[in-house]
Scaffold this motif. Structure first.
Motif, short mmCIF file in Angstrom:
data_model
loop_
_atom_site.label_atom_id
_atom_site.label_comp_id
_atom_site.label_asym_id
_atom_site.label_seq_id
_atom_site.Cartn_x
_atom_site.Cartn_y
_atom_site.Cartn_z
N LEU A 136 48.13 50.01 42.77
CA LEU A 136 46.70 50.49 43.23
C LEU A 136 47.11 51.99 42.61
CD1 LEU A 136 44.45 49.53 44.78
CD2 LEU A 136 45.57 50.78 46.67
N MET A 143 41.05 55.35 36.47
CA MET A 143 39.20 54.88 36.96
C MET A 143 38.41 55.61 36.89
SD MET A 143 39.26 51.27 39.86
CE MET A 143 38.31 51.98 41.16
N LYS A 207 32.52 49.04 37.14
CA LYS A 207 32.04 48.34 38.66
C LYS A 207 32.67 47.02 38.72
CE LYS A 207 33.84 52.35 40.17
NZ LYS A 207 34.06 52.69 38.49
N GLU A 208 33.58 46.42 39.00
CA GLU A 208 33.58 45.73 39.41
C GLU A 208 32.43 44.23 40.90
OE1 GLU A 208 35.22 42.00 38.57
OE2 GLU A 208 35.20 43.36 36.56
N GLU A 210 31.96 42.59 42.03
CA GLU A 210 32.11 41.01 43.85
C GLU A 210 33.58 42.28 44.29
OE1 GLU A 210 33.46 37.75 42.17
OE2 GLU A 210 31.78 37.98 40.50
N VAL A 211 33.72 43.54 43.99
CA VAL A 211 34.95 44.58 44.71
C VAL A 211 34.80 44.92 46.12
CG1 VAL A 211 36.81 45.98 44.36
CG2 VAL A 211 35.96 43.99 42.68
N ASP A 212 34.94 45.14 47.31
CA ASP A 212 34.61 46.21 48.50
C ASP A 212 35.66 47.39 47.91
OD1 ASP A 212 33.93 46.98 50.55
OD2 ASP A 212 34.54 45.29 51.84
N TYR A 213 34.50 47.73 47.58
CA TYR A 213 35.79 49.20 47.10
C TYR A 213 36.68 50.03 48.61
CZ TYR A 213 35.07 49.24 42.67
OH TYR A 213 34.87 48.58 41.05
N VAL A 215 37.73 48.36 50.94
CA VAL A 215 38.77 47.79 51.22
C VAL A 215 39.99 49.12 50.15
CG1 VAL A 215 40.41 46.24 51.63
CG2 VAL A 215 37.83 45.60 52.89
N MET A 216 39.92 48.47 49.53
CA MET A 216 40.87 49.34 48.12
C MET A 216 41.04 51.04 48.71
SD MET A 216 39.74 47.89 45.00
CE MET A 216 41.30 47.42 43.82
N PHE A 219 43.22 51.05 51.55
CA PHE A 219 44.42 50.51 51.51
C PHE A 219 45.37 52.02 50.25
CE2 PHE A 219 43.89 46.09 51.91
CZ PHE A 219 44.83 46.23 52.33
#
Lengths: 678, 833
Positions: A136, A143, A207-208, A210-213, A215-216, A219
């Protein structure tokens, strides 16, 4: 003392151990979002109770987990932050900016060290769980900043990633590299723990959706904290100070991995001041090797500012540093360089893995993704230069032994160096030996790049490249054992500077005595291969043959009785002849097989219900594996017969020059082995 | 003075309580001794000094003890040193209570109570300041009499009981009188001392605090200590006397004492006092500017080391102004930034804040294992295979078909979430932006996926799970391959039956024919065409009869097949059983009118007669099933359409029919007779009922768990039953074991049509629409403890499927290990060993 205590419903038992998510959120009196974040930070995961008392489709948490959460420090801070935000808002609305400033200084900050300590009581525990963390962090390091991902986060990630890479280089703990379509996988052995992580090959700017940034990033927050502590520990374990001072300007300029780190190993800096006073002057005078330009600058500055006495001392330090740099990147004397150049093509050596590239100086061309290669080469003991690098090593530098190019139309300018494609580096690292350059030179389609993570079992499909590599490794081992006897052959090539020519000459300038033998052997091996491929076609099920040379040689003796020259005909004949024999001999066997099959079929009828599922599952997976192998083999046969996967004839198959060269090298070994036998 | 006395008493009481258990008499005697000392000063010091020392000991606050110690009384002082300091305070309250209850110690009770009152007053005064003291002094003057009352009474009573105390009092009084003009001090008790003296002097009346009006009608005003009447004097005076009194020069300073009915003349001192009060001056002799002496709570004269009064409310409030001001100052300073709250900490702290320290520094130390929850570590991600390579071996690439399939597949089912590609150089490798999503999904897995630990069985050999069975080869003989086909039927053969001697095979087909075959030659020897599809055929199991029963539509016909051309071949038993009994027929028919028996006679049925048809039995509904009793005289039929009365038992020799079950809820499907007992098995759709025919009662109910029973069969020994269902199940029941199946076999892929036992060999078989006939070894042991052994032997699969119908009926040869089967493909096949 009274009878047995009677429990009411819901007071005791299994159902109390678990709590649904909604109940948990209610109990903690927090929002679901915060609950999620807490779960991420604390590593709390849902459980799978045997009996789902409160419904089948609910998420269950361990109720003790939630109980511990109630007393969590972070939860308090989160609450305090909420209050803080309200205050902030209030002050902004009142336009009391002075007070706002003071308030901001007291912003409650979440510290995660206690959680990390709790989750990973020992350092080894942390290392075990580092895979996701590294992946990650490396992802975020590559990014683009946006509204969702702030720039400072990305910079922090990049920094952490570089730090870790620096450690890997310094400790030489990289083991495997695999370039996949998704990114680059690295595997390192850090303090006995195998850590694998993936880094994106390119910079990810899109940027994607379907991604919930969020949450990422939750993490990421945890992983950053963890990574920091891990890095601290790792750095201190090899005698480096942490945090290292990273030159931000260089980091931004994407300078060399090593150059951006200003910090030097502690022990060495300590010794700097005390020892080697006299040596330093001589070393400074004789410094032919390139000096770190940064250090030069430093030197200049110091000379301007300081008095002469001070200057001397500083110089010493600088020179020490250059010495150290030599140690790190192994400055090569010219004599040694030649040796390196000579032993390259024909007899690759199996060396200590960590010093695979020791003594090599790689020049990475512009078009090659540099960070990746730099990291790999440095961690295997090589030295790296590239256009625009800080040390200003030009492409024309004589010390360069290898140039990594990724363009089929580039031209070889310098004869003193190998021109290789980047894949050579990865494949060499994975097979733990320096592979022949010929397969990876300019304009050649390199052989397949295999995953080093696959463990080949008896029934698994083994690609041809793997077999070839295995054979190569075996032969190397053999050659190493017998290196003294073959030393004469190498002497011929010592004088040649051009490696290309070497390759050619290798094929031509073999001793005449050996020529006949070689010829015979090449024929044999070709025949053998053909036979094997046919066998595969006829009976793909028992595919035990490997192209190991020992096995081949054993096989040769048997098959020598048959006529080797009539390849296809003899094969078909033998098959025809064999058939009646088979029917006679194997009838019983066939019957037996049938009987056995029937028996299993009957036994299946009586299988227990419990076992039935797993039995079917195992059978199914076996079946799947078998079919997968089958299809792969079929395709391979097609490919080997000069078609593409769809069975169409390839339009323009590029000439495979290096192939015979490889064979020749193999032949040599075979020859050697034969000699030995004789 | 009263006060000092009281204190001494108090101490006595307390010491007594403290030493209560040890030596009561001694404790009592000691204070007495001290009290009886001639000098009052001595007593006071005695009583005070221990207390004060104790308080100093306890509190350790006070520096000076303003009490003069008398050397004479050191003994006593030492005695008091024995008092348990810890108990001292806590037992104060208890003292009062206990002593109030205790009537025996009357004198001390009174004194102590009184003492407490006095003490509290003094307390008030202390805190109230001087003004209050003055006010009270005024009060005491105004309510002069009432105050006197209580004081006098108490003193009198005490004097009456104990002489020693009275003497002390007297000495006290004497002292007062001796030194009337003593200086005013800060001692707040001084007023009381003086007041008390005057009270003591005048207090004669002992009636207590009662309304004086009660004595209005009497000559006396009350009683003195000795109980003598105190005669009224003043109030008895008439107006002349009063007038005369006015002549007295002291009249203006004379006050009337109501209680004692006396006149008191105020002294000069009193007057001076009153005058100063009236003029709002200090009391004469009082020094308002004397040095302040803060007694605090621990006043030297206080009888307890700590006072007992509740903490005043004001002590809970911050002391107003200063603190507030300070807070205001600080907040402003903070707000203005003069004071910086979070200065950058030391270097170490900063490192700590930034996380630059070794978190696992104390790792080596052996720690107690914390009671943490066992977390399940997340499984590591699967490592990439060769397919994922940017330059994979060419065989890993997808060909056209696979690519199509890949696109059609559900994303979750795809073997890998990308299309393998081969790039000729690293430079050509494109950006893989999905990596973000993949990492995100991993994150989701990490915190949303429930984790459990499972023992994973790594095995590639599925045969490990197979049960070990005896080899079929060892269990010979059993039918293992197809030997003969009986061809001739044109439609599916629904039912077959073999004659008890094994020579003939009867078959009934949908082509409306009944055929009888010779087994050995496969020849069709007999064929009879009927009106509709033949549902069932059944040979009479008794070998002495040569009877075949056939059921089609709603008829049953009894045939004696003329297999050798003439009827004379038939045994006499057959003839006998088929001749119509002359009597009873009418009654039987009356019993069950729905079923009619007809003897086949007459010319119109000559054809049938020729074919050997002897009896026709007409049913109201289609007969689906027919079973013979082993003796051959009875047979039962089922016609499920009939509903509640679907089962019928026919008595051949009597030509009678019974329907034994009148109220069966679900239509019965199959019936069977027990091979050697009068037991009858009836199966409806999902339950098999076992009836005793003799007792006419239900013995057992077998719960099959099957949804639709197709057939049942009884083991030749009668203790085991097998059942086949249309829902693919075959169940084996052991009647002695349980009503539930001993074994449920789920091997058929389609509906099970028939299950049968071999009459002599340990075999059983089942046939199904999936075209297979499964032959099993079903060994039943005589030993009850041993369960039946069931071993699959052979799967016979030669029939062909027509309209999803497979094998419809099977039957074992009565003696040989052979099995006949009839199928929808209109063939009958024989399988032999």
């Amino acid at each position: 003392m009274g009878g047995i205590k009677k429990f009411k419903k819901g007071e005791k038992g299994e159902n109390l151990k678990f709590i649904t998510r909604n109940e948990a959120v209610k109990k903690l009196q927090i929002s679901l979002k915060i609950f999620r974040k807490l779960c991420i930070l604390k590593g709390i995961h849902p459980r799978d109770p045997k009996k789902k008392f409160k419904g089948k489709h609910k998420t269950y948490y361990y109720s003790k987990d939630i109980k511990y959460l109630q007393n969590e420090k972070v939860l308090e801070i989160i609450r305090a932050r909420k209050v803080f935000k309200d205050r902030e808002k209030k002050l902004i609305n009142k336009k009391q900016f002075g007070a706002l400033k003071n308030l901001k200084e007291n912003r409650p900050m979440i510290t995660l060290d206690h959680i990390i300590k709790e989750r990973y009581p020992t350092f080894q525990d942390a290392l075990k769980d580092l895979d996701d963390c590294l992946s990650l962090i490396h992802l975020f390091a590559n990014m683009d900043a946006s509204a969702k991902v702030r720039e400072n986060q990305i910079l922090a990630c990049e920094r952490l990633a570089r730090e870790f890479q620096y450690y890997i280089i310094q400790s030489k703990s990289l083991r495997k590299v695999f370039v996949s379509v998704k990114g680059v996988y690295y595997q390192a052995d850090v303090m006995g723990e195998t850590i694998t992580w993936i880094t994106p090959l390119n910079y990810l700017s899109k940027k994607e959706k379907e991604v919930d940034y969020g949450v990422m990033i939750s993490f990421l927050e945890f992983y950053q904290a963890l990574m920091k502590f891990v890095n601290y520990r790792l750095f201190t374990s090899i005698g480096l100070t942490y945090p290292p001072t990273i030159d931000d300007a260089k980091l931004r300029k994407c300078d060399s991995l090593i150059n951006i780190f200003e910090s030097k190993p502690q022990q060495q800096t300590k010794t700097n001041n005390t020892t080697k006073k006299s040596k330093s002057t001589t070393a400074a005078a004789a410094a032919t090797t390139p000096v770190d330009p940064k250090l030069k600058k430093l030197e200049e500055k110091i000379s301007k500012i300081n008095s002469k006495e001070e200057k001397e001392i500083k110089e010493q330090i600088v020179e020490e540093d250059t010495n150290m740099l030599q140690v790190n990147s192994s400055g090569i004397s010219k004599d040694f360089e030649d040796l390196v150049g000579n032993e390259s093509d024909n007899i690759p050596k199996i060396m200590d893995v960590t010093t695979l590239f020791k003594g090599f100086h790689f020049y990475i061309s512009r078009e090659v993704p540099r960070h990746m290669l730099e990291f790999v080469i440095l961690s295997f003991g090589g030295r790296v230069s590239f256009p625009g690098s800080g040390d200003k090593v030009k492409e024309v530098n004589q010390s360069i032994t290898h140039q990594i190019v990724d363009r089929s139309n580039s031209v070889k300018v310098h004869n003193t160096r190998e021109y290789i494609q980047p894949q050579w580096v990865f494949d060499s690292v994975n097979s733990k030996l320096l592979l022949p350059y010929s397969e990876y030179t300019i304009g050649v389609i390199p052989p397949a790049h295999l995953s080093p993570f696959v463990e080949y079992e008896e029934d698994s499909y083994i690609p041809a490249r793997k077999q070839a590599l295995d054979a190569l490794i075996n032969s190397k081992e053999f050659a190493d054992a017998k290196i003294n006897t073959n030393a004469e052959q190498d002497d011929d090539n010592d004088n040649d500077n051009d490696n290309r020519k070497q390759v050619d000459s290798d094929g031509e300038s073999d001793d005449e005595d050996d020529e006949d033998l070689e010829h015979l052997e090449t024929r044999y091996t070709e025949e053998l291969r053909k036979e094997q491929s046919k066998k595969r076609k006829s009976s793909e099920v028992d595919d035990d043959d490997e192209e190991e040379e020992d096995g081949e040689e054993d096989g040769e003796e048997e098959e020598e009785e048959e006529d080797g020259e009539e390849e296809s005909e003899s094969e078909s004949e033998s098959e025809q002849v064999a058939k009646p024999v088979l029917t006679k001999k194997q009838r019983d066997e066939l019957n037996k097989q049938k009987q056995a099959e029937e028996d299993t079929k009957l036994a299946e009828l009586m299988i227990r219900k419990k076992d039935k599922w797993i039995y079917n599952k195992v059978k199914e997976t076996n079946q799947q594996r078998a079919t997968a192998n089958q299809t792969l083999l079929e395709k391979r046969n097609k490919v080997e017969s000069g078609k593409d996967v769809n069975g169409n004839v390839k339009v323009a198959p590029q000439p495979k020059k290096p192939a015979p060269l490889v064979k020749k090298s193999q032949q040599k070994q075979q020859q050697a082995s034969k000699k030995q036998k004789k | 003075m009263n006060k000092s006395k009281v204190t001494s008493k108090k101490v006595v009481a307390e010491t007594k309580v403290v030493n209560n258990k040890k030596s009561e008499p001694i404790a009592v005697s000691e204070p007495k001794k001290s009290v009886s000392k001639p000098t009052t000063t001595a007593t006071t010091t005695v009583s005070k000094s221990p207390v004060s020392t104790i308080t100093t000991q306890i509190l350790g606050k006070r520096t000076k003890t303003p009490v003069v110690r008398d050397e004479e009384n050191e003994d006593e002082k030492l005695d008091f040193g024995n008092i348990d300091l810890n108990n001292y305070n806590s037992e104060d309250d208890e003292d009062y209570e206990s002593e109030e209850d205790d009537e025996g110690d009357d004198e001390e009770d009174v004194e102590s109570q009184n003492g407490s009152i006095v003490y509290s007053e003094s307390e008030e005064e202390e805190e109230g300041g001087i003004n209050k003291a003055l006010l009270e002094a005024e009060e005491s003057l105004v309510e002069y009499q009432s105050e006197d009352d209580s004081g006098s009474i108490s003193s009198k009573s005490s004097s009456s009981t104990t002489t020693t105390t009275t003497t002390t009092k007297k000495t006290n009084n004497d002292e007062e009188e001796v030194a009337p003009n003593k200086q005013w001090t800060n001692d707040p008790n001084q007023f009381y001392d003086s007041d008390d003296s005057s009270e003591d002097e005048s207090l004669v009346n002992r009636i207590g605090n009662i309304p004086l009006e009660w004595y209005d009608d009497y000559d006396h005003i009350g009683y003195d200590v000795d109980g003598n009447k105190i005669m009224k004097t003043e109030s008895m005076k008439d107006s002349i006397d009063k007038y005369l009194d006015q002549q007295d020069p002291n009249f203006w300073r004379t006050v009337y004492d109501k209680v004692n009915d006396k006149k008191v003349v105020l002294s000069d001192d009193d007057m001076a006092l009153l005058k100063s009060i009236q003029n709002k001056h200090f009391i004469p002799g009082y020094d308002p500017y004397a040095d302040w002496y803060d007694s605090g709570n621990n006043h030297p004269d206080s009888i307890h080391p700590m006072h007992n009064a509740p903490v005043p409310k004001r002590s809970f409030f911050p002391n107003g102004t200063d603190e507030e001001r300070e807070i205001r100052r600080l907040t402003k300073a903070i707000r203005m930034g003069w004071i910086k709250l979070n200065k950058k900490g030391k270097k170490g702290e900063k490192d700590k804040k930034d996380g630059n320290f070794d978190l696992w520094a104390d790792e080596g130390e052996e720690k107690e294992k914390t009671k943490g929850i066992r977390r399940i570590a997340a499984p590591k991600q699967k490592l990439p295979g060769n397919v994922e390579s940017f330059n994979p071996p060419e065989e890993y690439l997808l060909n056209e078909n696979e690519l199509k399939a890949w696109h059609l597949m559900d994303p979750r089912e795809r073997p890998h979430n990308f299309i393998p590609q081969k790039y000729q150089s690293l430079r050509q490798l494109p950006i893989y932006n999905k990596l973000i999503k993949e990492r995100f999904e991993r994150c989701l897995d990490l915190y949303l996926c429930p984790r459990t630990t499972r023992v994973k069985q790594f095995t590639k050999d599925p045969t490990k799970f197979l049960p070990t069975l005896p080899k079929p080869q060892d269990l010979r003989p059993f039918p293992s391959h197809e030997e003969i086909q009986f061809l001739g039927h044109k439609a599916r053969v629904r039912s077959i039956s073999i004659s008890p001697n094994g020579q003939w095979l009867a078959s009934g087909s949908d082509d409306c024919t009944i055929k009888i075959w010779e087994v050995s030659s496969t020849r069709c020897l007999y064929s009879l065409e009927v009106e509709s599809e033949v549902q069932t055929v059944a040979w009479n199991p008794n070998p002495i009869y040569n009877i075949l029963a056939v059921g089609y539509s709603n008829k049953i016909i009894i045939i004696t097949p003329p297999l050798f051309g003439t009827q004379t071949e038939h045994s006499p038993e057959t003839e006998k059983i088929l001749t119509k009994p002359p009597t009873d027929s009418s009654t039987e028919q009356q019993q069950n009118k729905s079923v009619n028996w007809y003897q086949v006679t007459g010319a119109d049925k000559a054809k049938l007669l020729e074919k050997g048809v002897r009896i026709e039995i007409h049913h109201p509904f289609t007969v689906k099933n027919l079973t013979w009793h082993y003796k051959g005289d009875y047979f039962s039929t089922t016609s499920p359409e009939e509903g509640t009365r679907s089962v019928k038992i026919h008595h051949l020799s009597k030509r009678a029919t019974q329907s034994p079950f009148r109220k069966s809820k679900t239509p019965n499907q199959v019936t069977r007779f027990h091979p050697n007992k009068p037991i009858f098995f009836v199966a409806d759709q999902n339950i098999i009922r076992v009836y005793d025919l003799m007792k006419q009662e239900l013995i057992k109910k077998l719960i099959t768990g099957c949804r639709y029973i197709s057939s049942i069969d009884i083991h030749p020994q009668g203790d085991n039953v097998i059942m086949g269902g249309y829902d693919k199940k075959v169940c084996w029941f052991d009647l002695d074991l349980s009503v539930r199946p001993y074994k449920v076999l789920n091997y058929h892929k389609m509906a099970v049509r028939k299950v049968i036992y071999h009459p002599t060999l340990p075999l059983f078989a089942s046939c199904s629409d999936d075209l297979s006939i499964h032959v099993f070894h079903g060994m039943v042991y005589d030993d009850l403890l041993q369960n039946a052994l069931i071993v699959p032997l052979k799967i016979l699969k030669t029939h062909e499927s027509i309209n999803d119908l497979g094998v419809l009926d099977i039957v074992f040869h009565p003696k040989q290990p052979w099995i006949f089967s009839s199928g929808a493909d209109s063939t009958i096949r024989l399988y032999t060993n």
